[in-house]
Design a protein around this motif. Sequence first.
Motif, mmCIF file in Angstrom:
data_model
loop_
_atom_site.group_PDB
_atom_site.id
_atom_site.type_symbol
_atom_site.label_atom_id
_atom_site.label_comp_id
_atom_site.label_asym_id
_atom_site.label_seq_id
_atom_site.Cartn_x
_atom_site.Cartn_y
_atom_site.Cartn_z
ATOM 1 N N LYS A 77 31.050 77.734 51.852
ATOM 2 C CA LYS A 77 30.612 77.756 50.514
ATOM 3 C C LYS A 77 29.009 77.539 50.220
ATOM 4 O O LYS A 77 28.582 78.128 49.429
ATOM 5 C CB LYS A 77 31.179 76.322 49.638
ATOM 6 N N LEU A 78 28.504 77.219 51.426
ATOM 7 C CA LEU A 78 26.968 76.922 51.326
ATOM 8 C C LEU A 78 26.132 78.279 51.496
ATOM 9 O O LEU A 78 25.116 78.730 50.942
ATOM 10 C CB LEU A 78 26.438 76.036 52.437
ATOM 11 N N ILE A 79 26.750 79.131 52.182
ATOM 12 C CA ILE A 79 26.336 80.456 52.389
ATOM 13 C C ILE A 79 26.882 81.698 51.019
ATOM 14 O O ILE A 79 26.711 82.704 51.275
ATOM 15 C CB ILE A 79 26.422 80.990 53.837
ATOM 16 N N GLY A 80 27.608 81.036 50.351
ATOM 17 C CA GLY A 80 28.043 82.177 49.166
ATOM 18 C C GLY A 80 29.445 82.650 49.423
ATOM 19 O O GLY A 80 29.762 83.666 48.911
ATOM 20 N N VAL A 81 30.222 82.216 50.431
ATOM 21 C CA VAL A 81 31.448 82.637 50.920
ATOM 22 C C VAL A 81 32.628 81.782 50.386
ATOM 23 O O VAL A 81 32.783 80.942 50.530
ATOM 24 C CB VAL A 81 31.395 83.051 52.386
ATOM 25 N N LEU A 107 38.176 72.199 48.030
ATOM 26 C CA LEU A 107 36.975 71.176 48.139
ATOM 27 C C LEU A 107 37.242 69.827 47.291
ATOM 28 O O LEU A 107 36.502 68.942 47.820
ATOM 29 C CB LEU A 107 35.749 71.797 47.225
ATOM 30 N N GLN A 108 38.096 69.691 46.591
ATOM 31 C CA GLN A 108 38.499 68.410 46.216
ATOM 32 C C GLN A 108 39.270 67.573 46.858
ATOM 33 O O GLN A 108 39.031 66.420 46.747
ATOM 34 C CB GLN A 108 39.270 68.733 44.821
ATOM 35 N N GLY A 109 39.344 68.161 48.154
ATOM 36 C CA GLY A 109 40.239 67.366 49.182
ATOM 37 C C GLY A 109 39.456 66.985 50.156
ATOM 38 O O GLY A 109 39.824 66.579 51.093
ATOM 39 N N PRO A 154 27.602 71.029 47.233
ATOM 40 C CA PRO A 154 27.502 72.178 47.672
ATOM 41 C C PRO A 154 26.992 73.061 46.533
ATOM 42 O O PRO A 154 26.230 73.940 46.741
ATOM 43 C CB PRO A 154 28.847 72.625 48.085
ATOM 44 N N ASP A 155 27.519 73.038 45.312
ATOM 45 C CA ASP A 155 27.115 73.884 44.285
ATOM 46 C C ASP A 155 25.827 73.716 44.167
ATOM 47 O O ASP A 155 25.060 74.644 43.575
ATOM 48 C CB ASP A 155 27.937 73.543 43.025
ATOM 49 N N GLN A 167 22.927 78.914 48.875
ATOM 50 C CA GLN A 167 21.807 80.120 49.179
ATOM 51 C C GLN A 167 22.786 81.103 49.813
ATOM 52 O O GLN A 167 22.899 81.170 50.687
ATOM 53 C CB GLN A 167 20.872 79.322 50.184
ATOM 54 N N PRO A 168 23.132 82.199 48.915
ATOM 55 C CA PRO A 168 23.805 83.154 49.270
ATOM 56 C C PRO A 168 23.023 84.120 50.594
ATOM 57 O O PRO A 168 21.824 84.092 50.566
ATOM 58 C CB PRO A 168 24.242 83.990 48.031
ATOM 59 N N PHE A 169 23.796 84.175 51.432
ATOM 60 C CA PHE A 169 23.330 85.155 52.725
ATOM 61 C C PHE A 169 23.545 86.384 52.472
ATOM 62 O O PHE A 169 24.825 86.838 51.661
ATOM 63 C CB PHE A 169 23.957 84.330 54.006
ATOM 64 N N LEU A 170 22.934 87.426 52.921
ATOM 65 C CA LEU A 170 23.116 88.849 53.091
ATOM 66 C C LEU A 170 24.330 88.743 54.203
ATOM 67 O O LEU A 170 23.800 88.659 55.242
ATOM 68 C CB LEU A 170 21.978 89.618 53.448
ATOM 69 N N LEU A 171 25.352 89.234 53.989
ATOM 70 C CA LEU A 171 26.421 89.179 55.236
ATOM 71 C C LEU A 171 26.479 90.740 55.708
ATOM 72 O O LEU A 171 26.149 91.628 54.922
ATOM 73 C CB LEU A 171 27.718 88.818 54.442
#
Length: 75
Positions: A25-29, A50-52, A60-61, A65-69
């Motif tokens: 989630k943190l890397i935008g996936v 994520l609710q669990g 996380p939201d 920081q989206p990563f270049l995959l």
Amino acid sequence: PGRPNPLNLLIAGADGLAVDVICAKLIGVNPEQVRHLQLAEQQGLGTLDLQGIKICGEPPDDVIQPFLLPSTFVT
């Protein structure tokens, strides 16, 4: 090779699947699009929801920081 993208975060947990879900989630996936995470959930090793997952600290939201995959990344 990629470029480093420092997040300046410490991520830890007793549930390995939960840690991987948060990291995705943190890397935008979307964790639901990562095959080995899907398989782990199907085997009853945890949840992709994520609710669990109990999160202490920043949501996380707030720190995504989206990563270049790589072009070879397959969901």
